[in-house]
Write a protein that holds these residues in place. Structure first.
Motif, short mmCIF file in Angstrom:
data_model
loop_
_atom_site.label_atom_id
_atom_site.label_comp_id
_atom_site.label_asym_id
_atom_site.label_seq_id
_atom_site.Cartn_x
_atom_site.Cartn_y
_atom_site.Cartn_z
N THR A 153 0.87 -1.20 0.02
CA THR A 153 -0.04 0.00 -0.02
C THR A 153 0.72 1.11 0.20
OG1 THR A 153 -1.88 -1.20 1.21
CG2 THR A 153 -1.87 1.17 1.16
N GLN A 206 2.40 1.91 -3.38
CA GLN A 206 1.37 2.57 -4.39
C GLN A 206 0.90 4.01 -4.11
OE1 GLN A 206 -2.40 0.47 -3.78
NE2 GLN A 206 -3.47 2.02 -4.43
N VAL A 207 0.96 4.35 -2.74
CA VAL A 207 0.48 5.73 -2.38
C VAL A 207 1.69 6.52 -2.79
CG1 VAL A 207 0.26 7.29 -0.50
CG2 VAL A 207 -1.06 4.90 -0.57
N LEU A 214 -5.36 10.09 -0.76
CA LEU A 214 -5.09 8.54 -0.84
C LEU A 214 -5.49 7.86 0.00
CD1 LEU A 214 -1.79 9.86 -3.02
CD2 LEU A 214 -4.05 8.74 -4.02
N LEU A 215 -4.97 7.98 1.14
CA LEU A 215 -5.27 7.06 2.19
C LEU A 215 -6.60 6.78 2.44
CD1 LEU A 215 -2.44 8.07 4.66
CD2 LEU A 215 -2.52 6.22 3.13
N ILE A 244 -8.14 4.58 -0.29
CA ILE A 244 -7.79 3.27 0.03
C ILE A 244 -8.66 2.30 1.17
CG2 ILE A 244 -5.98 1.54 0.94
CD1 ILE A 244 -4.05 3.61 -0.34
N THR A 286 -12.89 0.75 0.99
CA THR A 286 -13.13 -0.26 0.22
C THR A 286 -14.43 -1.18 0.51
OG1 THR A 286 -12.14 -2.53 -0.56
CG2 THR A 286 -11.89 -2.01 1.73
N LEU A 321 -5.42 0.41 6.82
CA LEU A 321 -5.14 0.65 5.52
C LEU A 321 -4.65 -0.63 4.72
CD1 LEU A 321 -3.90 4.29 5.78
CD2 LEU A 321 -6.33 3.70 5.42
N SER A 370 -6.51 -2.54 1.78
CA SER A 370 -5.93 -2.73 0.36
C SER A 370 -5.72 -4.11 0.02
CB SER A 370 -4.77 -1.79 0.74
OG SER A 370 -4.08 -1.89 -0.76
N ASP A 371 -5.08 -4.87 0.77
CA ASP A 371 -4.58 -6.18 0.57
C ASP A 371 -5.76 -7.08 0.48
OD1 ASP A 371 -2.17 -5.00 0.70
OD2 ASP A 371 -1.29 -6.24 1.92
#
Length: 333
Positions: free
Chosen positions: A83, A86-87, A113-114, A117, A120, A297, A301-302
């Motif tokens: 993550t 990516q950010v 951005l955070l 993420i 979700t 996060l 994300s994962d």
């Protein structure tokens, strides 16, 4: 402003049409503001570290070393390597294109951005099924039983719902007694079995009690277990099957409690639980000043599992709906 319970929970049309009294609305606004203040204070150490790195990143030329320092700060905050990469890559791209100038702009974009993420999946709890069955799962010591009790309290207080609490953690007498106390506090019906009985039978009795009494919500507290214990994970899957035999689409929610202080181990826990059962949401507990917070996060994300609730302390009102933007701001600004 932080989300409140009305933003988290989906109830039937009759309840959703009830407008809050002015005094109640004012109290909700006060609680939302207070919750963000508490959360921000609890994440102070992480925010200060990230803020320092943002300033350091922009204090000179934006080179590879600058972005590496920011990566290290995010990883320190338990955001996770994938993550974080990516950010930071997106921030670097936008900065190179001239879209981010100054620490304030970088900080604001990092929050965006955070938060994106963290948002979700479906982060609401749908209680329109009657009864709605909520299965609580998690590792020992994550606050699972306390969360079940506090959730029952809020659903009863905020929406006037009739709740049944079923103590399927039959091998730990203290957990059964603790849940019974929460049932008394919240006015919930309580279902238990003899010590050491099959958890599936307690879940079965809980569903039967909810159906017979016309309850709105059944919350089943399962035994805390290590994610490495395959036999106990299988037992948890069995509880789900027992419930589904009585109500085909149940459980409607499976909430996994994760201790925010465990860092990346929390991600591994979530991975194993998600393989054994269908986890619909996360409860991030113990955000009380020692946790770094970024694990929310990493899991979102994962694994694509939304955070639905957070615990920021021991009080009843310290179990709160998760707000992605407020959480990101509390981490960074």
């Amino acid at each position: 402003m932080a989300r409140d319970w009305a933003d988290l929970v989906i109830v039937d049309a009759a309840r959703s049409m009830l407008a809050p009294e002015p005094a109640a609305a004012a109290e909700a606004t006060r609680r939302r503001r207070g919750m963000f203040t508490r959360l921000r204070e609890n994440l102070r150490k992480t925010r200060q570290a990230l803020g320092a790195e943002i300033q350091a990143t922009l204090s000179g030329e934006l080179d590879a070393e600058s972005w590496e320092r920011l990566e290290e700060a995010l990883i320190y905050a338990d955001v996770g390597a994938r993550t974080t990469a990516q950010v930071v890559a997106e921030l670097e791209r936008e900065a190179a294109a001239g879209g981010l100038v100054g620490a304030e702009a970088l900080s604001a974009r990092l929050v965006e951005l955070l938060a994106a993420i963290a948002r979700t999946g479906d982060d609401r709890i749908d209680l329109r099924a009657k009864p709605t069955v909520i299965l609580m799962a998690g590792v020992n010591g994550t606050g699972k039983t306390t969360t079940a009790g506090k959730l029952a309290h809020h659903l009863s207080r905020e929406f006037g719902l009739r709740v049944v609490l079923a103590a399927a953690d039959t091998f730990r007498a203290a957990a059964v007694e603790q849940l019974e106390v929460w049932a008394q506090r919240s006015g919930a019906q309580f279902v238990r079995g003899p010590d050491g009985t099959d958890p599936g039978s307690v879940a079965y009795d809980g569903v039967s009690a909810a159906l017979d009494s016309g309850a709105d919500v059944l919350i089943i507290d399962t035994a805390g277990r290590l994610h490495t214990q395959e036999d106990l994970m299988g037992e948890l899957a069995k509880v789900r099957r027992v419930v589904a035999k009585q109500i085909p689409d149940a459980p409607h929610e499976t909430l996994l409690t994760v201790d925010a202080t465990t860092g990346q181990n929390g991600l591994r826990q979530a991975q194993i639980f998600a393989q054994a059962i269908e986890v619909s949401g996360l409860v991030l507990t113990k955000l009380d000043g020692t946790a770094k917070g970024g694990i929310a996060l990493a899991i979102a994300s994962d694994l694509g599992i939304p955070v639905k609730l957070i615990g920021i302390g021991e009080r009843l009102d310290d179990l709160r709906p998760f707000d992605a933007e407020d959480f990101a701001r509390a981490l960074v600004q």
